[in-house]
Design a protein around this motif. Structure first.
Motif, mmCIF file in Angstrom:
data_model
loop_
_atom_site.group_PDB
_atom_site.id
_atom_site.type_symbol
_atom_site.label_atom_id
_atom_site.label_comp_id
_atom_site.label_asym_id
_atom_site.label_seq_id
_atom_site.Cartn_x
_atom_site.Cartn_y
_atom_site.Cartn_z
ATOM 1 N N SER A 153 0.976 -1.169 -0.303
ATOM 2 C CA SER A 153 -0.063 -0.065 -0.235
ATOM 3 C C SER A 153 0.835 1.215 0.091
ATOM 4 C CB SER A 153 -0.828 -0.041 1.307
ATOM 5 O OG SER A 153 -0.537 -0.229 2.358
ATOM 6 N N SER A 189 0.450 -7.274 3.963
ATOM 7 C CA SER A 189 1.685 -7.316 4.420
ATOM 8 C C SER A 189 1.472 -7.810 5.846
ATOM 9 C CB SER A 189 2.673 -6.221 4.454
ATOM 10 O OG SER A 189 2.764 -5.829 2.961
ATOM 11 N N LYS A 190 0.320 -7.476 6.417
ATOM 12 C CA LYS A 190 0.312 -7.515 8.047
ATOM 13 C C LYS A 190 -0.394 -8.942 8.196
ATOM 14 C CE LYS A 190 2.968 -4.032 8.052
ATOM 15 N NZ LYS A 190 2.441 -2.774 7.824
ATOM 16 N N ARG A 205 5.061 -7.833 -1.293
ATOM 17 C CA ARG A 205 4.850 -6.469 -1.668
ATOM 18 C C ARG A 205 3.222 -6.291 -2.555
ATOM 19 N NH1 ARG A 205 5.682 -4.808 1.232
ATOM 20 N NH2 ARG A 205 5.973 -2.710 0.544
ATOM 21 N N ASN A 243 0.193 3.149 13.180
ATOM 22 C CA ASN A 243 1.524 2.889 13.339
ATOM 23 C C ASN A 243 2.438 4.156 13.839
ATOM 24 O OD1 ASN A 243 3.939 1.487 13.017
ATOM 25 N ND2 ASN A 243 3.869 0.962 10.891
ATOM 26 N N THR A 265 -3.646 -3.647 2.964
ATOM 27 C CA THR A 265 -2.502 -4.465 2.711
ATOM 28 C C THR A 265 -2.409 -5.838 2.926
ATOM 29 O OG1 THR A 265 -0.097 -4.518 2.928
ATOM 30 C CG2 THR A 265 -1.147 -3.947 4.918
ATOM 31 N N TYR A 280 -3.765 -2.020 9.502
ATOM 32 C CA TYR A 280 -3.972 -3.084 10.616
ATOM 33 C C TYR A 280 -5.462 -3.256 11.038
ATOM 34 C CZ TYR A 280 0.902 -2.037 11.133
ATOM 35 O OH TYR A 280 2.253 -2.003 10.945
ATOM 36 N N ASP A 314 -5.667 4.968 6.370
ATOM 37 C CA ASP A 314 -4.854 3.925 6.117
ATOM 38 C C ASP A 314 -5.008 2.797 7.050
ATOM 39 O OD1 ASP A 314 -2.572 2.182 6.002
ATOM 40 O OD2 ASP A 314 -1.044 3.651 5.962
HETATM 41 C C1 PLP Z 1 3.116 -1.590 7.110
HETATM 42 C C2 PLP Z 1 2.367 -0.393 6.780
HETATM 43 C C3 PLP Z 1 1.664 0.019 5.379
HETATM 44 C C4 PLP Z 1 2.178 -0.620 4.257
HETATM 45 O O1 PLP Z 1 2.585 -1.732 3.993
HETATM 46 P P1 PLP Z 1 3.147 -2.361 2.672
HETATM 47 O O2 PLP Z 1 3.805 -3.446 2.753
HETATM 48 O O3 PLP Z 1 3.743 -1.372 1.678
HETATM 49 O O4 PLP Z 1 1.743 -2.731 2.084
HETATM 50 C C5 PLP Z 1 1.022 0.920 5.484
HETATM 51 N N1 PLP Z 1 0.833 1.787 6.258
HETATM 52 C C6 PLP Z 1 1.043 1.324 7.686
HETATM 53 C C7 PLP Z 1 0.687 2.208 8.544
HETATM 54 C C8 PLP Z 1 1.984 0.061 7.745
HETATM 55 O O5 PLP Z 1 2.210 0.034 8.989
#
Ligand code: PLP
Length: 366
Positions: A92, A225-226, A234, A163, A223, A193, A190
């Motif tokens: 993202s 990723s989490k 990615r 975050n 995303t 999470y 955003d």
């Molecule tokens: C991890 C994170 C993202 C994006 O992570 P990508 O791996 O680039 O998708 C975006 N915003 C916050 C607050 C995050 O912690």
């Protein structure tokens, strides 16, 4: 060589230290290193995803399906929206970049929380936009609104849950805020999470469909990723009105995620059990951090994510403590660069957390 002036203001983004680097620098065996620094899913990736990725390895020589048909279809179904309200990014992060390039320039301002995701500032610096920040550590929408009136920013970043602090905004308050913002101001919500927050507390559960139906200027970010355990793939996405999505598409390079990433994300969406089990275990383990913090007499910010932020006491230095943990092979995130004497720790597996509690207790004594 001289570079664009705008680069002078940028501090290179610091990622969580990779395991390989800690092994080299501190002589710890890679197998003894625990990384609780980047909020990755400690339970890995759904086995169904690993299988699916193996099954498309032979397609590596081909460019991916640039329409991203299957993945967008999966997301459209998950959120009850249409595929032209979705854009896929290389994380993202890339959508943040598109949004900044679509809306900001050296004549505009961008409003964000005092402590928040570092990439907002970095991308805003690319285009020389002026950054306005709140003062409060957690998101205070009243303060955001006052600064909005004062500065008329072209863009506002709301990170919920945030975050690196883990706090989340109430959805009702978010909607009330959005209804007071001019349609020309893009508001990025955003939700990296959000799966965690929605599990823990219905009041924090942002539904992108509701937002984009009511507000043409909102861009929601998600995303893989989490919670989905695909940091290495990615893949992230943006959800917004068709008008916003088509503007962002003009900035998108073709084939911006890989054939393997596309497959992984598409299948990950289907395995809800894996995600839900990961989230459930996350909050079980998080309770142990809450108890631990109380025992240690340190503040823990209530978290709606897969990490906790421990605010250290006077006399404890977050950089010293992070370094002594690192020497023992425990990687956490020092928040000194965010002007907080705090560390951010990804909630790991039971065994990883045991190790953290032991090492932290030892480090805090010295
Ligand atoms: C991890 C994170 C993202 C994006 O992570 P990508 O791996 O680039 O998708 C975006 N915003 C916050 C607050 C995050 O912690």
């Amino acid at each position: 060589m001289r570079f664009n002036k705008s680069l002078d203001a940028i501090k290179t983004y610091e990622t969580g230290k990779p395991i390989e680097l800690v092994a080299r620098e501190y002589g710890v065996e890679p197998k003894d290193i625990i990384k609780l620094a980047s909020n990755e899913n400690p339970y890995g990736t759904s086995p169904k995803v690993s299988e699916a990725v193996k099954s498309v390895i032979h397609k590596m020589c081909l460019y991916p399906d640039d329409s991203m048909y299957a993945l967008k279809g999966g997301l459209a179904k998950k959120y009850g929206i249409s595929t032209d309200e979705i854009i896929i990014g290389s994380g993202s992060d890339q959508i943040i970049e598109f949004a900044v390039h679509a809306k900001l320039n050296a004549q505009t301002k961008v409003l964000m929380n005092s402590v928040t995701f570092a990439m907002y500032e970095i991308y805003a610096c690319h285009v020389g936009a002026q950054i306005v920040r709140t003062k409060t550590r957690e998101h205070d929408l009243e303060e955001f609104y006052q600064l909005y009136l004062e500065h008329k920013p072209a863009m506002i970043f709301l990170c919920t849950p945030n975050n690196p602090t883990g706090d989340a905004i109430d959805v009702e308050a978010l909607k009330a805020f959005l209804s007071k913002i001019d349609a020309e101001t893009m508001v990025v919500v955003d939700g990296a999470y959000m799966e965690y927050a929605a599990f823990k507390d219905e009041k924090k559960a942002v539904r992108p469909k509701e937002l984009i139906e009511s507000f043409s200027n909102v861009l929601y970010l998600g995303t893989f990723s989490k919670a989905y355990g695909l940091g290495g793939m990615r893949t992230g996405y943006g959800i917004a009105s068709k008008e916003v999505i088509s503007a962002l598409f003009k900035l998108r390079p073709p084939f911006n995620i890989t054939t393997l990433s596309l497959e992984a994300a598409t299948v990950a969406l289907e395995d809800e059990t894996f995600v839900n089990t990961s989230i459930q275990k996350n909050f079980e383990q998080m309770k142990r951090y809450e108890i631990f913090a109380k025992e240690q007499g340190i503040e823990i910010i209530e978290s709606y994510t897969n990490f906790v932020t421990l605010c250290l006491n006077e006399g404890q230095n977050s950089s010293d403590i992070s370094l002594s943990l690192l020497k023992k092979g425990m990687i956490v995130r020092d928040l000194k660069s965010y002007a907080l004497n705090a560390i951010r720790v990804t909630v790991g597996t039971e065994r990883e957390n045991d190790r953290f509690f032991d090492l932290f207790t030892a480090a805090a004594k010295n």
